[in-house]
Design an enzyme around this catalytic site. Structure first.
Site, PDB file in Angstrom:
ATOM      1  N   LYS A 152       0.837  -1.094   0.092  1.00 10.14           N
ATOM      2  CA  LYS A 152      -0.038   0.056  -0.039  1.00 10.14           C
ATOM      3  C   LYS A 152       0.925   1.228   0.070  1.00 10.14           C
ATOM      4  O   LYS A 152       2.229   1.173   0.393  1.00 10.14           O
ATOM      5  CB  LYS A 152      -0.931   0.127   1.231  1.00 10.14           C
ATOM      6  CG  LYS A 152      -1.838  -1.171   1.458  1.00 10.14           C
ATOM      7  CD  LYS A 152      -2.995  -1.127   0.283  1.00 10.14           C
ATOM      8  CE  LYS A 152      -3.905  -2.547   0.604  1.00 10.14           C
ATOM      9  NZ  LYS A 152      -5.117  -2.424  -0.495  1.00 10.14           N
ATOM     10  N   LYS A 153       0.196   2.352  -0.300  1.00 14.52           N
ATOM     11  CA  LYS A 153       0.885   3.661  -0.074  1.00 14.52           C
ATOM     12  C   LYS A 153       0.036   4.672   0.129  1.00 14.52           C
ATOM     13  O   LYS A 153      -1.340   4.563   0.052  1.00 14.52           O
ATOM     14  CB  LYS A 153       1.694   3.946  -1.585  1.00 14.52           C
ATOM     15  CG  LYS A 153       0.584   4.176  -2.554  1.00 14.52           C
ATOM     16  CD  LYS A 153       1.470   4.577  -3.813  1.00 14.52           C
ATOM     17  CE  LYS A 153       0.598   4.561  -5.238  1.00 14.52           C
ATOM     18  NZ  LYS A 153       1.341   4.952  -6.491  1.00 14.52           N
ATOM     19  N   ILE A 156      -4.952   5.786   0.918  1.00 17.14           N
ATOM     20  CA  ILE A 156      -4.406   4.618   0.735  1.00 17.14           C
ATOM     21  C   ILE A 156      -4.771   3.833  -0.201  1.00 17.14           C
ATOM     22  O   ILE A 156      -6.027   3.552  -0.120  1.00 17.14           O
ATOM     23  CB  ILE A 156      -4.481   3.925   2.345  1.00 17.14           C
ATOM     24  CG1 ILE A 156      -3.393   2.767   2.307  1.00 17.14           C
ATOM     25  CG2 ILE A 156      -5.922   3.301   2.648  1.00 17.14           C
ATOM     26  CD1 ILE A 156      -3.239   2.195   3.724  1.00 17.14           C
ATOM     27  N   CYS A 157      -3.872   3.469  -1.054  1.00 15.36           N
ATOM     28  CA  CYS A 157      -4.209   2.556  -2.307  1.00 15.36           C
ATOM     29  C   CYS A 157      -2.957   1.902  -2.592  1.00 15.36           C
ATOM     30  O   CYS A 157      -2.036   1.642  -1.760  1.00 15.36           O
ATOM     31  CB  CYS A 157      -4.562   3.512  -3.370  1.00 15.36           C
ATOM     32  SG  CYS A 157      -2.905   4.472  -3.783  1.00 15.36           S
ATOM     33  N   LYS A 158      -3.207   0.741  -3.503  1.00 12.61           N
ATOM     34  CA  LYS A 158      -1.869  -0.218  -3.957  1.00 12.61           C
ATOM     35  C   LYS A 158      -0.797   0.531  -4.344  1.00 12.61           C
ATOM     36  O   LYS A 158      -1.155   1.672  -4.917  1.00 12.61           O
ATOM     37  CB  LYS A 158      -2.659  -0.901  -4.678  1.00 12.61           C
ATOM     38  CG  LYS A 158      -3.895  -2.008  -4.389  1.00 12.61           C
ATOM     39  CD  LYS A 158      -4.240  -3.072  -5.420  1.00 12.61           C
ATOM     40  CE  LYS A 158      -5.370  -4.113  -5.103  1.00 12.61           C
ATOM     41  NZ  LYS A 158      -5.759  -4.920  -5.968  1.00 12.61           N
TER      42      LYS A 158
END
Length: 232
Positions: free
Chosen positions: A69-70, A81-83
């Protein structure tokens, strides 16, 4: 309405854990909010990845994101927050709905320990709202524009030059239109008795003058927000 951000935004990395410090002798860990810079009490929250500021209600990361995640900070200050492989992400806030285009992800080899990076500050200016006094991030690269405060949702002018300039311009145009209307009224009275359509030109001149004076009052009374400081 979805607003597409053409410029690539880098994922926001959390601050190093050593940045968490205690300002007093009680040993309570605190951290600065990434949005308003207020102190956030981390007592009992060190197990969380993000914490919420009690002043601006925005989230601030205190740990690295989960594996794969990042973090991404939207222009409206919403922390997403996403992949880490995502190239586009949509802001879920109803008053934003931006589509954020993300830049390429820089991968760190597994044999090298990941070094905490300094937070990437967005290009913009912190502005003190003229209505509520709260500070928000204004992403325009130029002053003399209108801004909507994310806290009170009211519109103000960033800097006083724009409302002053437009107020003077509308007063000038409005007075010119009124003088033209008075001149037409005095000079075409006899003509207007025979051709009633002349009254339309009178009405148009007075109406334009009235509209311009109303706009001048609007720009003269608009609240002004002043920039706090700019990011270098």
């Amino acid at each position: 309405f979805l607003k597409t951000i053409s410029s690539s935004l880098a994922a926001e990395l959390p601050p190093p854990y050593t940045a968490i410090a205690s300002p007093d002798a009680s040993g309570v860990p605190v951290i600065n909010c990434r949005v308003c810079q207020s102190l956030i009490n981390l007592d009992g929250k060190l197990h969380q990845h993000v914490v919420k500021c009690t002043v601006c209600n925005e989230a601030t990361p205190i740990k690295n994101p989960p594996s794969g995640k990042k973090y991404v900070r939207c222009q409206c200050n919403c922390l997403l927050i996403c992949k880490d492989t995502s190239r586009k992400i949509g802001c879920p806030r109803p008053n934003c709905r931006r589509i954020i285009t993300l830049g390429p992800v820089m991968l760190i080899p597994e044999e090298q320990p990941a070094q905490p990076a300094l937070p990437v500050q967005p290009d913009g200016t912190r502005v003190v709202c003229g209505h509520c006094g709260n500070t928000f991030l204004w992403m325009e690269l130029r002053f003399n524009t209108l801004a909507k405060c994310p806290h009170c949702k009211k519109i103000s002018s960033v800097g006083s030059a724009l409302p002053r300039r437009r107020c003077c311009a509308y007063i000038t145009i409005g007075m010119i239109c009124i003088f033209i209307g008075v001149g037409l009224t005095v000079g075409t009275q006899d003509f207007a008795r025979r051709f009633h359509a002349t009254y339309v030109s009178w009405a148009i001149a007075y109406l334009l003058g009235l509209i311009c004076l109303i706009r001048a009052c609007y720009w003269g009374a608009i609240k002004v927000s002043y920039p706090e400081h700019s990011f270098a």
